[in-house]
Design an enzyme around this catalytic site. Structure first.
Site, PDB file in Angstrom:
ATOM      1  CE1 TYR A 142       1.932   1.879  -8.296  1.00 57.40           C
ATOM      2  CE2 TYR A 142       1.407   4.209  -8.162  1.00 57.40           C
ATOM      3  CZ  TYR A 142       1.228   2.923  -7.715  1.00 57.40           C
ATOM      4  OH  TYR A 142       0.359   2.672  -6.688  1.00 57.40           O
ATOM      5  CE  LYS A 193       4.248 -13.515  -6.743  1.00 55.13           C
ATOM      6  NZ  LYS A 193       3.748 -14.761  -6.086  1.00 55.13           N
ATOM      7  CG  ASP A 226       2.842 -14.672  -2.534  1.00 51.46           C
ATOM      8  OD1 ASP A 226       4.051 -14.453  -2.291  1.00 51.46           O
ATOM      9  OD2 ASP A 226       2.441 -15.720  -3.084  1.00 51.46           O
ATOM     10  CG  ASP A 250      -0.256   1.551  -3.689  1.00 52.52           C
ATOM     11  OD1 ASP A 250      -0.427   2.491  -2.903  1.00 52.52           O
ATOM     12  OD2 ASP A 250      -1.144   1.136  -4.462  1.00 52.52           O
ATOM     13  CG  ASP A 254      -3.318   1.183   1.569  1.00 50.84           C
ATOM     14  OD1 ASP A 254      -2.566   2.162   1.723  1.00 50.84           O
ATOM     15  OD2 ASP A 254      -4.417   1.250   0.997  1.00 50.84           O
TER      16      ASP A 254
HETATM   17  C1  IPM Z   1      -0.400   6.115  -2.298  1.00 51.20           C
HETATM   18  C2  IPM Z   1      -1.612   6.270  -3.160  1.00 51.20           C
HETATM   19  C3  IPM Z   1      -1.151   6.695  -4.550  1.00 51.20           C
HETATM   20  C4  IPM Z   1      -0.352   5.554  -5.125  1.00 51.20           C
HETATM   21  C5  IPM Z   1      -2.258   7.154  -5.502  1.00 51.20           C
HETATM   22  C6  IPM Z   1      -3.097   8.258  -4.912  1.00 51.20           C
HETATM   23  C7  IPM Z   1      -1.698   7.573  -6.830  1.00 51.20           C
HETATM   24  O1  IPM Z   1      -2.354   5.092  -3.170  1.00 51.20           O
HETATM   25  O2  IPM Z   1       0.355   7.104  -2.155  1.00 51.20           O
HETATM   26  O3  IPM Z   1      -0.205   5.038  -1.738  1.00 51.20           O
HETATM   27  O4  IPM Z   1      -0.903   4.602  -5.698  1.00 51.20           O
HETATM   28  O5  IPM Z   1       0.879   5.621  -5.021  1.00 51.20           O
HETATM   29 MG    MG Z   2      -1.652   3.636  -1.794  1.00 45.25          MG
END
Ligand code: IPM
Ligand code: MG
Length: 372
Positions: A142, A193, A226, A250, A254
């Protein structure tokens, strides 16, 4: 009475609506529980860009640095998609994380009993699930240099990002993960990884060394990213705390979020290092984004932002009974069948964003004073 300072940054899209409901909850705590918050509000993301030409002004950053905690909504939207990278709404959030040095991002994925059926996995796989992803938040690809898009002599373009970690960056997030694990299931799974990436090989070595030197009593395992994605949907309850880098965190958070049935339910905390007094800089935000497709329709689920405030009460202000009360009220409205569209199920009562705020306030009243 201690005054806790709190900066509210609602941002864009549904962040504005979910923060509005959260504000009602905060006000309830001020009126009914004798708490005093010194609340400031500011702009971030696209709304800041529209007003000031930048996704985060220096003034708002300074306010964030000084406040006891920041409560953040969400940023982004199609309207700002074509802006250059440094002006995109997301940069407002990334700059806050980086400048406040919020290196440890705590993303719990817990399944409420009332929502077991909302998960896309079979109920027995997720019932009682309680995992915590600790995502490194200020390093890795990032922020790594070099980065950019350059023109090649043959007319092609070349996009570059750099995955980079130093020992210290790994050590501090590993410690955060081990400390948290000790208060939970005492298990850490470190994810990278290392089979293909040098930064991953260093990650594994350093996490192991921190473990051996400082936390031998915590159970540590290592997993490739993975495989971790696969294990999260195969048998998520094998995990307690997962510690991983910025990008894998990240993605995996999710994935873990979806195990719970709704992204709209999950809070997160981003913490910095403790200062001399033991206080950490902190930003609390829902895991979900600004959801432009449903923004402004009063249908978004405000519970993730509200639960982020509960985390703030717990971690930044030490108000454990208040945090417990708020989390209990959330469980209560769910068990009584109230659902926003994202978690709607048969025979449940569908409520809007603001109606969810209404029933939650009633539940707080009832739990605190035994009234309906
Ligand atoms: C998160 C989001 C952010 C990230 C974006 C909005 C920059 O996806 O907080 O998970 O990628 O960190
Ligand atoms: Mg995210």
């Amino acid at each position: 009475m201690t005054t806790h300072s709190l900066l509210l940054l609602a941002g864009d899209g549904i962040g504005i609506e979910t923060m509005r409901e959260t504000r009602r909850i905060i006000d309830w705590f001020q009126q009914k529980r004798d708490l005093k918050f010194n609340i400031e509000e500011g702009l971030v993301g696209g709304s800041s860009y529209d007003a000031h030409g930048t996704p985060l002004t220096d003034e708002t950053l300074a306010q964030a640095q000084q406040s006891g905690a920041v409560l953040f909504g969400a940023v982004g939207g199609v309207k700002w998609d074509d802006l250059p990278f440094h002006l995109k709404p997301e940069q407002g959030l990334l700059r806050l994380r980086k400048e406040m040095q919020l290196f440890a991002n705590l993303r719990p994925a817990t399944v409420f009993d009332a929502l077991v059926d909302a998960s896309s996995l079979k109920p027995h796989l997720v019932r009682g699930l309680d995992i915590l992803i600790v995502r490194e938040l200020t390093g890795g690809v990032y922020f790594g240099q070099p980065r950019g898009i350059e023109m090649l002599p043959d007319g092609q373009q070349r996009g570059v990002n750099t995955q980079v970690y130093t020992t210290n960056e790994i050590v501090r997030v590993a410690r955060a993960a081990f400390d948290l694990a000790k208060k939970r299931g005492n298990k850490v799974c470190s994810v990278e990884k290392s089979n293909v990436m040098e930064s991953g090989a260093l990650w594994r070595k350093v996490v192991q060394a921190v473990h051996d030197a400082e936390y031998p009593e915590v159970e540590l395992s290592h997993m490739y990213a993975d495989n971790c994605a696969m294990q999260l949907v195969r048998n998520p309850k094998q995990f307690d705390v997962i510690v991983t880098d910025n990008l894998f965190g990240d993605l995996l958070s999710d994935c873990a979020a979806m195990l719970t049935g709704s992204l709209g339910m999950l809070p997160s905390a981003s913490l910095g290092a403790p200062d001399e007094t033991g206080k950490r800089k902190a930003l609390y935000e829902p895991v979900h984004g600004s959801a432009p497709d449903i923004a402004g329709k009063n249908v978004a689920n405000p519970l993730a932002t509200i639960m982020s405030f509960a985390m703030c009460l717990r971690y930044s202000f030490g108000l454990i009974p208040e945090a417990d009360l708020l989390e209990k009220a959330v469980k209560d409205v769910l068990s009584r069948g109230f659902r926003t569209a994202d978690i709607m199920q048969d025979d449940m009562q569908k409520v809007s964003t603001s109606e969810m705020g209404d029933v939650l306030l009633k539940a707080l009243e009832a739990l605190a004073f035994g009234e309906f």
